[in-house]
Design a protein around this motif. Sequence first.
Motif, mmCIF file in Angstrom:
data_model
loop_
_atom_site.group_PDB
_atom_site.id
_atom_site.type_symbol
_atom_site.label_atom_id
_atom_site.label_comp_id
_atom_site.label_asym_id
_atom_site.label_seq_id
_atom_site.Cartn_x
_atom_site.Cartn_y
_atom_site.Cartn_z
ATOM 1 N N ALA A 20 36.932 3.995 83.077
ATOM 2 C CA ALA A 20 36.531 5.095 83.954
ATOM 3 C C ALA A 20 37.495 5.208 85.122
ATOM 4 C CB ALA A 20 35.115 4.860 84.476
ATOM 5 N N SER A 21 37.686 6.424 85.585
ATOM 6 C CA SER A 21 38.541 6.657 86.746
ATOM 7 C C SER A 21 37.752 6.394 88.027
ATOM 8 C CB SER A 21 39.038 8.105 86.748
ATOM 9 O OG SER A 21 37.954 8.989 86.994
ATOM 10 N N LYS A 22 38.493 6.261 89.120
ATOM 11 C CA LYS A 22 37.854 6.104 90.425
ATOM 12 C C LYS A 22 36.900 7.266 90.688
ATOM 13 C CE LYS A 22 38.998 6.459 95.314
ATOM 14 N NZ LYS A 22 40.090 6.503 96.291
ATOM 15 N N ASP A 23 37.326 8.500 90.369
ATOM 16 C CA ASP A 23 36.482 9.671 90.616
ATOM 17 C C ASP A 23 35.179 9.592 89.823
ATOM 18 O OD1 ASP A 23 38.317 10.736 92.399
ATOM 19 O OD2 ASP A 23 39.240 12.052 90.907
ATOM 20 N N GLU A 24 35.261 9.150 88.577
ATOM 21 C CA GLU A 24 34.047 9.012 87.758
ATOM 22 C C GLU A 24 33.114 7.953 88.342
ATOM 23 O OE1 GLU A 24 35.555 10.050 83.275
ATOM 24 O OE2 GLU A 24 36.293 8.196 84.183
ATOM 25 N N ILE A 25 33.683 6.886 88.855
ATOM 26 C CA ILE A 25 32.883 5.806 89.451
ATOM 27 C C ILE A 25 32.175 6.304 90.701
ATOM 28 C CG2 ILE A 25 33.087 3.576 90.634
ATOM 29 C CD1 ILE A 25 35.333 2.972 88.493
ATOM 30 N N VAL A 26 32.909 6.981 91.577
ATOM 31 C CA VAL A 26 32.309 7.507 92.810
ATOM 32 C C VAL A 26 31.242 8.539 92.479
ATOM 33 C CG1 VAL A 26 32.767 8.836 94.917
ATOM 34 C CG2 VAL A 26 34.335 7.010 94.236
ATOM 35 N N GLU A 30 27.231 8.382 93.414
ATOM 36 C CA GLU A 30 26.553 9.448 94.165
ATOM 37 C C GLU A 30 25.312 9.922 93.420
ATOM 38 O OE1 GLU A 30 29.773 12.249 94.531
ATOM 39 O OE2 GLU A 30 30.220 11.605 96.575
ATOM 40 N N GLN A 31 25.441 10.138 92.120
ATOM 41 C CA GLN A 31 24.323 10.621 91.308
ATOM 42 C C GLN A 31 23.192 9.602 91.233
ATOM 43 O OE1 GLN A 31 26.375 11.484 87.645
ATOM 44 N NE2 GLN A 31 27.004 13.513 88.314
ATOM 45 N N GLN A 32 23.535 8.320 91.330
ATOM 46 C CA GLN A 32 22.529 7.263 91.250
ATOM 47 C C GLN A 32 21.900 6.943 92.611
ATOM 48 O OE1 GLN A 32 21.423 5.697 88.415
ATOM 49 N NE2 GLN A 32 22.714 7.066 87.223
ATOM 50 N N GLY A 33 22.336 7.646 93.666
ATOM 51 C CA GLY A 33 21.716 7.491 94.979
ATOM 52 C C GLY A 33 22.301 6.390 95.837
ATOM 53 N N ALA A 34 23.568 6.041 95.623
ATOM 54 C CA ALA A 34 24.203 5.006 96.448
ATOM 55 C C ALA A 34 24.243 5.447 97.905
ATOM 56 C CB ALA A 34 25.616 4.734 95.942
ATOM 57 N N ASP A 36 25.690 5.461 101.975
ATOM 58 C CA ASP A 36 26.998 5.812 102.527
ATOM 59 C C ASP A 36 27.954 4.629 102.581
ATOM 60 O OD1 ASP A 36 26.260 8.454 102.822
ATOM 61 O OD2 ASP A 36 25.698 8.240 104.929
ATOM 62 N N ASP A 37 27.446 3.416 102.838
ATOM 63 C CA ASP A 37 28.315 2.243 102.899
ATOM 64 C C ASP A 37 28.966 1.979 101.549
ATOM 65 O OD1 ASP A 37 27.808 1.740 105.598
ATOM 66 O OD2 ASP A 37 26.120 0.414 105.161
ATOM 67 N N ILE A 38 28.182 2.040 100.493
ATOM 68 C CA ILE A 38 28.715 1.804 99.146
ATOM 69 C C ILE A 38 29.699 2.901 98.770
ATOM 70 C CG2 ILE A 38 28.101 1.737 96.685
ATOM 71 C CD1 ILE A 38 25.529 0.238 97.572
ATOM 72 N N LEU A 39 29.342 4.149 99.027
ATOM 73 C CA LEU A 39 30.237 5.258 98.697
ATOM 74 C C LEU A 39 31.548 5.164 99.470
ATOM 75 C CD1 LEU A 39 27.673 8.182 98.498
ATOM 76 C CD2 LEU A 39 28.844 7.051 96.596
ATOM 77 N N SER A 40 31.472 4.756 100.725
ATOM 78 C CA SER A 40 32.677 4.616 101.542
ATOM 79 C C SER A 40 33.625 3.583 100.948
ATOM 80 C CB SER A 40 32.282 4.227 102.969
ATOM 81 O OG SER A 40 33.434 4.004 103.752
ATOM 82 N N VAL A 41 33.088 2.450 100.531
ATOM 83 C CA VAL A 41 33.924 1.399 99.936
ATOM 84 C C VAL A 41 34.492 1.862 98.597
ATOM 85 C CG1 VAL A 41 33.909 -0.937 98.955
ATOM 86 C CG2 VAL A 41 32.821 -0.499 101.155
ATOM 87 N N LEU A 42 33.678 2.511 97.780
ATOM 88 C CA LEU A 42 34.173 2.992 96.485
ATOM 89 C C LEU A 42 35.293 4.017 96.664
ATOM 90 C CD1 LEU A 42 30.859 3.313 94.446
ATOM 91 C CD2 LEU A 42 32.678 1.619 94.135
ATOM 92 N N ARG A 43 35.218 4.803 97.723
ATOM 93 C CA ARG A 43 36.272 5.799 97.968
ATOM 94 C C ARG A 43 37.579 5.140 98.403
ATOM 95 N NH1 ARG A 43 31.670 9.063 100.446
ATOM 96 N NH2 ARG A 43 31.176 10.561 98.808
ATOM 97 N N GLN A 44 37.522 3.870 98.797
ATOM 98 C CA GLN A 44 38.715 3.146 99.242
ATOM 99 C C GLN A 44 39.411 2.380 98.115
ATOM 100 O OE1 GLN A 44 38.139 0.756 102.839
ATOM 101 N NE2 GLN A 44 36.336 1.982 103.267
ATOM 102 N N ILE A 45 38.763 2.239 96.970
ATOM 103 C CA ILE A 45 39.404 1.484 95.888
ATOM 104 C C ILE A 45 40.584 2.283 95.338
ATOM 105 C CG2 ILE A 45 37.287 0.208 95.332
ATOM 106 C CD1 ILE A 45 36.965 1.986 92.833
ATOM 107 N N PRO A 46 41.566 1.609 94.747
ATOM 108 C CA PRO A 46 42.736 2.323 94.220
ATOM 109 C C PRO A 46 42.355 3.362 93.158
ATOM 110 C CG PRO A 46 43.164 -0.027 94.326
ATOM 111 C CD PRO A 46 41.704 0.153 94.621
ATOM 112 N N ASP A 47 43.123 4.435 93.138
ATOM 113 C CA ASP A 47 42.880 5.535 92.205
ATOM 114 C C ASP A 47 43.551 5.202 90.875
ATOM 115 O OD1 ASP A 47 42.189 7.925 91.093
ATOM 116 O OD2 ASP A 47 43.578 9.137 92.285
#
Length: 64
Positions: A20-26, A30-34, A36-47
Amino acid sequence: MAQVNPIQAQKFLSGVNYPASKDEIVQTAEQQGADDDILSVLRQIPDRQYDGPNAVSHEISEAQ
């Protein structure tokens, strides 16, 4: 920013079809209700493509 436990973050990635790509993971988190802290960290992982949850957990640990 709060520390995110990679294991806790995995709860929100249960619908990811790896590889899966970073975008698919983020997007799945989001769809699973993560929160803001989790989403922020996921947005920082390499693409890149991730081959499984362990790879994502490793990058979450590195991003903090």
